[in-house]
Design an enzyme around this catalytic site. Structure first.
Site, mmCIF file in Angstrom:
data_model
loop_
_atom_site.group_PDB
_atom_site.id
_atom_site.type_symbol
_atom_site.label_atom_id
_atom_site.label_comp_id
_atom_site.label_asym_id
_atom_site.label_seq_id
_atom_site.Cartn_x
_atom_site.Cartn_y
_atom_site.Cartn_z
ATOM 1 N N SER A 9 0.873 -1.293 -0.045
ATOM 2 C CA SER A 9 -0.092 0.160 0.126
ATOM 3 C C SER A 9 0.959 1.259 -0.028
ATOM 4 O O SER A 9 1.588 1.602 0.920
ATOM 5 C CB SER A 9 -1.059 0.017 1.209
ATOM 6 O OG SER A 9 -1.354 1.152 1.427
ATOM 7 N N HIS A 34 -1.012 -1.637 -4.154
ATOM 8 C CA HIS A 34 -2.230 -1.102 -3.716
ATOM 9 C C HIS A 34 -2.525 0.336 -3.401
ATOM 10 O O HIS A 34 -1.683 1.113 -2.683
ATOM 11 C CB HIS A 34 -2.739 -1.737 -2.088
ATOM 12 C CG HIS A 34 -3.914 -1.619 -1.428
ATOM 13 N ND1 HIS A 34 -4.924 -2.202 -1.761
ATOM 14 C CD2 HIS A 34 -4.217 -0.871 -0.628
ATOM 15 C CE1 HIS A 34 -6.137 -2.003 -1.093
ATOM 16 N NE2 HIS A 34 -5.585 -1.122 -0.185
ATOM 17 N N ASP A 36 -4.579 3.519 -2.425
ATOM 18 C CA ASP A 36 -5.676 4.135 -1.555
ATOM 19 C C ASP A 36 -6.351 5.362 -1.767
ATOM 20 O O ASP A 36 -5.544 6.360 -1.296
ATOM 21 C CB ASP A 36 -5.127 3.914 0.154
ATOM 22 C CG ASP A 36 -4.844 2.589 0.616
ATOM 23 O OD1 ASP A 36 -6.167 1.679 0.489
ATOM 24 O OD2 ASP A 36 -3.834 2.164 0.934
ATOM 25 N N MET A 38 -8.431 8.153 -1.248
ATOM 26 C CA MET A 38 -9.596 8.750 -0.148
ATOM 27 C C MET A 38 -9.973 10.276 -0.418
ATOM 28 O O MET A 38 -9.025 10.996 -0.812
ATOM 29 C CB MET A 38 -8.730 8.727 1.188
ATOM 30 C CG MET A 38 -8.247 7.740 1.470
ATOM 31 S SD MET A 38 -7.290 7.510 3.206
ATOM 32 C CE MET A 38 -6.757 5.705 3.216
ATOM 33 N N HIS A 67 -8.104 0.911 -4.332
ATOM 34 C CA HIS A 67 -9.029 0.644 -3.368
ATOM 35 C C HIS A 67 -9.609 2.120 -3.217
ATOM 36 O O HIS A 67 -8.905 3.142 -2.614
ATOM 37 C CB HIS A 67 -8.267 0.374 -2.036
ATOM 38 C CG HIS A 67 -8.975 0.144 -0.734
ATOM 39 N ND1 HIS A 67 -8.551 0.120 0.412
ATOM 40 C CD2 HIS A 67 -10.677 0.034 -0.479
ATOM 41 C CE1 HIS A 67 -9.445 -0.162 1.418
ATOM 42 N NE2 HIS A 67 -10.771 0.103 0.785
ATOM 43 N N MET A 69 -11.909 4.553 -1.312
ATOM 44 C CA MET A 69 -12.607 5.077 -0.063
ATOM 45 C C MET A 69 -13.024 6.343 -0.130
ATOM 46 O O MET A 69 -12.783 7.413 0.103
ATOM 47 C CB MET A 69 -11.757 5.077 1.236
ATOM 48 C CG MET A 69 -11.214 3.564 1.565
ATOM 49 S SD MET A 69 -9.824 3.453 2.445
ATOM 50 C CE MET A 69 -8.712 3.365 1.075
ATOM 51 N N MET A 138 -11.249 -5.666 5.842
ATOM 52 C CA MET A 138 -10.439 -4.669 6.388
ATOM 53 C C MET A 138 -10.216 -5.206 7.820
ATOM 54 O O MET A 138 -11.376 -5.432 8.478
ATOM 55 C CB MET A 138 -11.110 -3.263 6.285
ATOM 56 C CG MET A 138 -11.033 -2.837 4.756
ATOM 57 S SD MET A 138 -11.088 -1.007 4.406
ATOM 58 C CE MET A 138 -9.406 -0.899 5.302
ATOM 59 N N GLY A 143 -9.122 4.666 6.390
ATOM 60 C CA GLY A 143 -8.772 6.050 6.434
ATOM 61 C C GLY A 143 -7.471 6.077 6.867
ATOM 62 O O GLY A 143 -6.512 7.381 6.066
ATOM 63 N N PHE A 144 -6.555 5.210 7.714
ATOM 64 C CA PHE A 144 -5.289 5.721 7.758
ATOM 65 C C PHE A 144 -4.386 4.465 7.843
ATOM 66 O O PHE A 144 -4.756 3.426 8.117
ATOM 67 C CB PHE A 144 -5.028 6.293 9.138
ATOM 68 C CG PHE A 144 -5.703 7.672 9.321
ATOM 69 C CD1 PHE A 144 -5.276 8.870 9.004
ATOM 70 C CD2 PHE A 144 -7.045 7.476 9.690
ATOM 71 C CE1 PHE A 144 -5.915 9.933 9.109
ATOM 72 C CE2 PHE A 144 -7.897 8.681 9.715
ATOM 73 C CZ PHE A 144 -7.300 9.871 9.381
ATOM 74 N N ASP A 173 -6.416 -6.091 4.693
ATOM 75 C CA ASP A 173 -5.964 -4.546 4.751
ATOM 76 C C ASP A 173 -6.068 -4.189 6.029
ATOM 77 O O ASP A 173 -7.149 -3.834 6.645
ATOM 78 C CB ASP A 173 -6.651 -4.059 3.633
ATOM 79 C CG ASP A 173 -6.151 -2.631 3.382
ATOM 80 O OD1 ASP A 173 -4.983 -2.411 3.708
ATOM 81 O OD2 ASP A 173 -6.971 -1.968 2.539
ATOM 82 N N GLY A 174 -4.600 -3.795 6.580
ATOM 83 C CA GLY A 174 -4.626 -2.993 7.940
ATOM 84 C C GLY A 174 -4.240 -3.727 8.934
ATOM 85 O O GLY A 174 -4.517 -4.957 9.325
ATOM 86 N N GLY A 175 -2.940 -3.126 9.516
ATOM 87 C CA GLY A 175 -2.380 -3.684 10.613
ATOM 88 C C GLY A 175 -1.901 -5.078 10.241
ATOM 89 O O GLY A 175 -1.639 -5.876 11.162
HETATM 90 C C1 DX5 Z 1 -6.341 1.870 5.245
HETATM 91 C C2 DX5 Z 1 -5.898 1.600 4.067
HETATM 92 C C3 DX5 Z 1 -4.608 0.700 4.325
HETATM 93 C C4 DX5 Z 1 -3.631 1.079 4.842
HETATM 94 C C5 DX5 Z 1 -2.764 -0.035 5.496
HETATM 95 O O1 DX5 Z 1 -7.643 2.615 5.022
HETATM 96 O O2 DX5 Z 1 -6.757 0.830 3.136
HETATM 97 O O3 DX5 Z 1 -4.449 0.170 2.779
HETATM 98 O O4 DX5 Z 1 -2.691 1.757 3.815
HETATM 99 O O5 DX5 Z 1 -1.838 0.527 6.322
HETATM 100 P P1 DX5 Z 1 -1.020 -0.242 7.564
HETATM 101 O O6 DX5 Z 1 -0.517 -1.569 6.799
HETATM 102 O O7 DX5 Z 1 -0.136 0.582 7.863
HETATM 103 O O8 DX5 Z 1 -2.256 -0.749 8.395
HETATM 104 ZN ZN ZN Z 2 -6.490 0.142 1.451
#
Ligand code: DX5
Ligand code: ZN
Length: 213
Positions: A9, A34, A36, A38, A67, A69, A138, A143-144, A173-175
């Site tokens: 990402s 990927h 993102d 937003m 992706h 958002m 997710m 968002g972040f 996706d995420g963490g």
């Molecule tokens: C969050 C995004 C993710 C994000 C993942 O809204 O969709 O793709 O960039 O970031 P990490 O891998 O740091 O959680």
């Molecule tokens: Zn994403």
């Protein structure tokens, strides 16, 4: 357990040296990029839009997953098609007619991805399953980057796998880090999406390998 694919990402890439950083992550063996997108409405953050998707598509040698958002993802179908984006991923909450939205993405020649936020029920997939190529479970609220993995994600991955079978690719996706990647793989995911766990590391190739397991 099969090794998983890993997508980087770019949200956590070095925006001051973006081309260099993206070329570096690709050379380090990542399977996809990927992106993102937003809009500051659907999620409380603004990232980047069409100009950057276009620019990255020009230099990428790996498939792109965009992706969205945003509240109006269908306005980007044409742009994604023109850029050669492989998978366009949308959130079901933002479109009035989900079946039609997925059909539009497919008709434009792309794979249709569906992103499920932590509170979105997998049952939203039930009557559109034939139109879905890719599900992103997710494991943070969108968002972040840099957020903590939400523990309920593996159970949802297993539920989606059970519902949709082997045809559909399931990403997380995420963490995502080496530990949470293992939990997700055990639950049936076959695609890891990571920002911090790749771009936040010194050695990208090593980071990517440790996410594959
Ligand atoms: C969050 C995004 C993710 C994000 C993942 O809204 O969709 O793709 O960039 O970031 P990490 O891998 O740091 O959680
Ligand atoms: Zn994403």
């Amino acid at each position: 357990m099969n090794p998983v694919l890993v997508s980087a990402s770019v949200l956590s890439a070095d925006f001051l040296h973006l081309e260099e950083d993206v070329r570096k992550v690709i050379a380090s063996g990542v399977d996809g990029l990927h992106l993102d997108v937003m809009d500051g409405h659907y999620v409380p953050n603004l990232s980047f839009g069409a100009p950057l998707v276009k620019a990255l598509a020009k230099i990428s040698t790996v498939p792109l997953d965009a992706h969205f958002m945003v509240t109006n993802p269908l306005e980007y179908v044409d742009l994604c098609r023109q850029c050669g984006v492989e998978t366009m991923t949308i959130h079901p909450e933002v479109v009035y007619h989900f079946h039609s939205a997925l059909s539009q993405i497919r008709q434009a020649g792309m794979k249709a991805g569906v992103a499920l936020t932590p509170s979105t029920l997998p049952s939203v997939l039930e009557y559109v399953r034939d139109l879905v190529d890719f599900v992103i479970v997710m494991s943070v609220n969108p968002g972040f980057s840099g957020q903590k993995f939400i523990e309920s994600a593996p159970a949802k991955i297993a539920a989606v796998r059970q519902m949709l079978g082997e045809r559909v690719r399931i990403g997380v996706d995420g963490g995502v880090n080496p530990q949470t990647s293992l939990l997700c793989r055990q639950a049936g995911a076959d695609f890891m999406i990571a920002a911090t766990a790749i771009f936040g590391q010194e050695d990208y190739a090593q980071a990517i390998r440790s996410l594959r397991g």
